[in-house]
Motif scaffolding. Structure first.
Motif, mmCIF file in Angstrom:
data_model
loop_
_atom_site.group_PDB
_atom_site.id
_atom_site.type_symbol
_atom_site.label_atom_id
_atom_site.label_comp_id
_atom_site.label_asym_id
_atom_site.label_seq_id
_atom_site.Cartn_x
_atom_site.Cartn_y
_atom_site.Cartn_z
ATOM 1 N N UNK A 1 82.817 -54.667 66.036
ATOM 2 C CA UNK A 1 83.799 -53.626 66.324
ATOM 3 C C UNK A 1 83.283 -52.244 65.937
ATOM 4 N N UNK A 2 84.133 -51.261 66.192
ATOM 5 C CA UNK A 2 83.695 -49.893 65.989
ATOM 6 C C UNK A 2 83.834 -49.508 64.526
ATOM 7 N N UNK A 3 83.768 -48.208 64.251
ATOM 8 C CA UNK A 3 83.827 -47.755 62.864
ATOM 9 C C UNK A 3 85.020 -48.375 62.136
ATOM 10 N N UNK A 4 84.796 -48.998 60.964
ATOM 11 C CA UNK A 4 85.915 -49.636 60.259
ATOM 12 C C UNK A 4 86.999 -48.628 59.855
ATOM 13 N N UNK A 5 86.591 -47.401 59.609
ATOM 14 C CA UNK A 5 87.568 -46.390 59.189
ATOM 15 C C UNK A 5 88.478 -46.039 60.370
ATOM 16 N N UNK B 1 89.963 -65.195 59.008
ATOM 17 C CA UNK B 1 90.626 -64.419 57.958
ATOM 18 C C UNK B 1 90.147 -62.975 57.946
ATOM 19 N N UNK B 2 91.096 -62.090 57.677
ATOM 20 C CA UNK B 2 90.745 -60.682 57.533
ATOM 21 C C UNK B 2 90.210 -60.451 56.118
ATOM 22 N N UNK B 3 89.265 -59.547 55.947
ATOM 23 C CA UNK B 3 88.849 -59.191 54.590
ATOM 24 C C UNK B 3 88.443 -57.720 54.580
ATOM 25 N N UNK B 4 88.002 -57.265 53.429
ATOM 26 C CA UNK B 4 87.639 -55.856 53.321
ATOM 27 C C UNK B 4 86.163 -55.691 53.013
ATOM 28 N N UNK B 5 85.344 -56.573 53.627
ATOM 29 C CA UNK B 5 83.910 -56.539 53.348
ATOM 30 C C UNK B 5 83.267 -55.199 53.675
ATOM 31 N N UNK B 6 83.910 -54.438 54.544
ATOM 32 C CA UNK B 6 83.291 -53.172 54.947
ATOM 33 C C UNK B 6 83.448 -52.088 53.884
ATOM 34 N N UNK C 1 79.675 -35.900 48.279
ATOM 35 C CA UNK C 1 79.137 -35.483 49.578
ATOM 36 C C UNK C 1 77.852 -36.231 49.900
ATOM 37 N N UNK C 2 76.994 -36.309 48.903
ATOM 38 C CA UNK C 2 75.675 -36.912 49.117
ATOM 39 C C UNK C 2 75.781 -38.401 49.466
ATOM 40 N N UNK C 3 76.732 -39.086 48.839
ATOM 41 C CA UNK C 3 76.805 -40.553 49.022
ATOM 42 C C UNK C 3 77.989 -40.980 49.880
ATOM 43 N N UNK C 4 78.652 -40.009 50.475
ATOM 44 C CA UNK C 4 79.769 -40.297 51.364
ATOM 45 C C UNK C 4 80.841 -41.179 50.697
ATOM 46 N N UNK D 1 80.780 -50.187 52.466
ATOM 47 C CA UNK D 1 79.942 -51.194 51.830
ATOM 48 C C UNK D 1 78.504 -50.704 51.619
ATOM 49 N N UNK D 2 78.034 -49.846 52.533
ATOM 50 C CA UNK D 2 76.644 -49.354 52.433
ATOM 51 C C UNK D 2 76.432 -48.446 51.231
ATOM 52 N N UNK D 3 77.504 -47.913 50.655
ATOM 53 C CA UNK D 3 77.366 -47.012 49.505
ATOM 54 C C UNK D 3 76.579 -47.739 48.405
#
Ligand SMILES: Nc1nc2c(ncn2[C@@H]2O[C@H](COP(=O)(O)OP(=O)(O)OP(=O)(O)O)[C@@H](O)[C@H]2O)c(=O)[nH]1
Length: 349
Positions: free
Chosen positions: A162-166, A250-255, A281-284, A334-336
């Motif tokens: 899917x697209x951007x999780x946000x 199941x739905x989860x919040x892995x993102x 800012x640097x790490x979003x 999650x990438x943070x």
């Protein structure tokens, strides 16, 4: 026994939209209604509960504020929310109205669907779902699909379906709304606000009422008493997740990820805030909030960052016997890189 159903208002909206601020306002003008409040937040630090318990509202005492801390409410409906509701309904003094603040990452749909559980359905009805929107964040394009970034992730991860999780979450929360509150109007001019209104409207097929607000100031008479009975309509408001996974995955919040950073006292809050702004800012970092121990000050400093916009103010005196501490919850995608962000923040005190 012929008891009227208790109305319940679900307040949702993305991280930092202004849900807690709106509820705080509501509790100071409930028109005499006794409110029970169920709050859920993402991350292991109960900041919202602390803020709301601290407001000393007559019609919603500390006993009437229940925190659900075992995970995001939409994923823990059966284990957490249903038993909490059942207990609440067994109380001798039942509330006139129940208000539920979801975490900023929650899908409201599973929560609303839970009101169709037999034991709940006979006693409570969803008065309405109120979705709070950070108008400034919409104007800044935070929920717009960043096609380049999404494509880059897709190349890295073929399973991305899917697209951007946000963006998805933002739309899912709008899709479930009976009332949309375009909050933070103070940060935009009328033309900017008009564009936000158009963008929000373009993301949903239904046409729920949209109102504007500053600091979540919406009269109780508007927020409470929508009388929708949303549980009967939730099947028509499916989230992206439900549409994609009709097979019941199941739905989860892995993102998304969150962690708590504990630091020593912060001698110079202004410099601390400036440095935090750079790290965010640097790490979003999507959201950062908590409390800060400023040496020599009897008051606790509350810190609230939504993206790189940071509010900080002394909110209350440290209580006698309360351990003074600086504790911040950090939420991001999650990438943070938790280790790097943690180290950068820890280096500030
Ligand atoms: N400028 C401005 N700031 C606002 C407004 N409403 C809320 N805020 C600020 O936005 C920040 C986040 O507000 P909250 O009420 O904690 O947001 P929330 O939706 O409960 O956040 P989460 O529970 O983390 O999802 C705080 O610093 C608020 O003071 C507004 O209308 N204008």
């Amino acid at each position: 026994m012929n008891q009227q159903k208790i109305p319940a208002t679900v307040i949702t909206g993305f991280l930092g939209a202004g849900k807690t601020t709106m509820i705080r306002n509501l509790l100071s003008n409930t028109n005499g209604k006794k409110i029970a409040l169920i709050i859920n937040e993402f991350g292991d630090l109960g900041v919202d509960g602390d803020v709301l318990k601290g407001c000393g509202a007559e019609n919603c005492t500390e006993d009437d504020i229940i925190e659900l801390t075992n995970g995001c409410i939409c994923c823990t409906v059966a284990d957490d929310f249903i038993p909490t509701m059942t207990k609440l309904l067994e109380r001798e003094q039942r509330p006139d109205h129940i208000v539920i603040e979801t975490s900023g990452l929650a899908l409201p749909q599973p929560l609303v669907a839970a009101f169709n559980w037999p034991d709940i359905r006979t006693q409570v009805t969803v008065d309405g779902v109120v979705t709070v929107v950070d108008s400034a964040a919409v104007a800044a394009g935070r929920f717009a699909d960043d096609h380049d970034a999404v494509e880059a992730r897709r190349v890295e991860d073929f399973s991305l379906d899917h697209e951007s999780p946000i963006e998805e979450l933002f739309e899912d929360q709008l899709t479930c709304a009976d009332l949309i509150v375009l909050n933070k109007t103070d940060l935009l001019d009328p033309a900017g606000l008009g564009r936000v209104r158009d963008e929000v409207a373009s993301r949903i097929d239904r046409k729920p009422v949209m109102i504007e607000a500053r600091n979540g100031e919406v009269p109780a008479s508007v927020l409470l008493g929508l009388g929708v009975g949303t549980e009967d309509q939730v099947v028509n408001r499916k989230s992206h997740h439900e549409l994609e996974h009709e097979d019941g995955v199941a739905h989860d919040h892995d993102e998304f990820d969150s962690f708590v950073v504990e630091l020593g006292p912060v001698a110079n809050p202004a410099a601390f805030v400036d440095a935090l702004k750079s790290i965010i800012g640097e790490h979003d970092v999507l959201r950062l909030k908590g409390f800060v121990d400023v040496p020599g000050k009897p008051m606790r400093l509350q810190l609230q960052a939504v993206g790189s916009r940071i509010d900080h103010y002394f909110d209350r005196a440290w209580a006698p016997g309360e351990a003074r501490a600086t504790r911040l919850v950090v939420i991001g995608l999650h990438e943070m890189d938790e280790a790097v962000v943690r180290k950068a923040i820890e280096a500030l005190a």
